[in-house]
Design an enzyme around this catalytic site. Sequence first.
Site, PDB file in Angstrom:
ATOM      1  N   LYS A 111      -9.003   1.623   0.722  1.00 45.99           N
ATOM      2  CA  LYS A 111      -8.056   0.520   0.886  1.00 45.99           C
ATOM      3  C   LYS A 111      -8.044  -0.375  -0.350  1.00 45.99           C
ATOM      4  O   LYS A 111      -6.992  -0.827  -0.780  1.00 45.99           O
ATOM      5  CB  LYS A 111      -8.416  -0.317   2.125  1.00 45.99           C
ATOM      6  CG  LYS A 111      -8.086   0.365   3.439  1.00 45.99           C
ATOM      7  CD  LYS A 111      -8.488  -0.524   4.606  1.00 45.99           C
ATOM      8  CE  LYS A 111      -8.280   0.153   5.941  1.00 45.99           C
ATOM      9  NZ  LYS A 111      -8.860  -0.609   7.048  1.00 45.99           N
ATOM     10  N   LYS A 191      -2.628  12.924   8.358  1.00 49.95           N
ATOM     11  CA  LYS A 191      -2.955  12.560   9.742  1.00 49.95           C
ATOM     12  C   LYS A 191      -1.756  11.858  10.374  1.00 49.95           C
ATOM     13  O   LYS A 191      -1.041  11.113   9.688  1.00 49.95           O
ATOM     14  CB  LYS A 191      -4.156  11.599   9.679  1.00 49.95           C
ATOM     15  CG  LYS A 191      -4.686  11.144  10.997  1.00 49.95           C
ATOM     16  CD  LYS A 191      -5.904  10.253  10.769  1.00 49.95           C
ATOM     17  CE  LYS A 191      -6.277   9.531  12.047  1.00 49.95           C
ATOM     18  NZ  LYS A 191      -7.418   8.658  11.893  1.00 49.95           N
ATOM     19  N   LYS A 194       1.696   6.025  12.476  1.00 50.00           N
ATOM     20  CA  LYS A 194       2.979   5.340  12.592  1.00 50.00           C
ATOM     21  C   LYS A 194       3.486   4.892  11.223  1.00 50.00           C
ATOM     22  O   LYS A 194       4.670   4.993  10.925  1.00 50.00           O
ATOM     23  CB  LYS A 194       2.817   4.126  13.519  1.00 50.00           C
ATOM     24  CG  LYS A 194       4.137   3.518  13.895  1.00 50.00           C
ATOM     25  CD  LYS A 194       3.996   2.575  15.049  1.00 50.00           C
ATOM     26  CE  LYS A 194       5.348   1.958  15.349  1.00 50.00           C
ATOM     27  NZ  LYS A 194       5.315   1.094  16.504  1.00 50.00           N
TER      28      LYS A 194
END
Length: 333
Positions: A111, A191, A194
């Site tokens: 991240k 993966k 959304k």
Amino acid sequence: MARVFSGIQPSGELHIGNYLGAVRNWVALQDRYECLICIVDYHAITQAYEPELLAQRTFDMAVSLLAAGIDPERTTLFVQSHVPEHTELSWVCTTVTPVGELERMTQFKDKSQRQESVLAGILNYPVLQAADVLLYRADIVPVGEDQVQHLELMREIARKWNARFGEGFFPEPQPMLSQARRILGLDGGAKMSKSLGNTIALLDSPERIWELLRPAKTDPARVTRKDPGDPEKCNVYSLHQYFSPPATVREVAANCRGAAWGCLDCKRVLADNIAAEFAPIRARAAELKAQPERVAEILADGAARARVIARATMAAVRTAMGLMPSQGDRVRP
Ligand code: SF4
């Protein structure tokens, strides 16, 4: 009865990925464990998000969970920010967590590489996760493989706190690894997520399911209908294994290898089976959406039940750490 804690992001409606990877298992666990399920909105705000949508997405997640079979009579379902002891214990946990351990976390490295300025919330994300679980002194945490490292850190935080302030107070939570393999998105690469737009939502209509599934990636060897394929190289086949009966799965594999049908035929069968499995979930969700006050009541009741445990834990933690007790805060570990 052993206590299980699970958290899920308030990303709106559930999709096939988080349903198969987590929620279906949680529904089964309700029979065997004392379960707490927390919609982790404080975790969600560590990433860019739209404040005007967060409450709605939290509500939608609650509806999806209830519709998918989470029973509020047996499971304590609540929203993280409704139980302020989560952030309180998180602060306590930061005082026994070395920064170096947090910087080693794979998810932090991923991240932080994508951001110019790294926020402390991203670094401390696993500390809040530890607090989520330790607050309820949970025994078991169902996790996917990508969360095992965070769970190890959680156990270390528990050990460090126990060693300094109260041996044995926090149980070291055990991982319960998800049986579902990693659920790939309809693009067949990443993966299912959304944010990547490669999902089918649980509440999608049969028409929408077909619209999404139709262009889904398959075995590239099947250029034309006459080319045989290898189902093991096809994500559509993986999904058949979750949604189609065993006889159909065998038929799919044979038809693929023998080029007995086209990929669209294969996807049509899958779309129908997904729609059939989700039909009762869609119906329950529609009922719940029509009575939002009922959903709010369930979440309020869940938060009240969670707070009984959370308050007792924090009272004991404050006392053990030598903080000046307030009235009623006299429990020792
Ligand atoms: S026939 Fe089915 S399993 Fe085979 S490649 Fe096409 S979609 Fe995949």
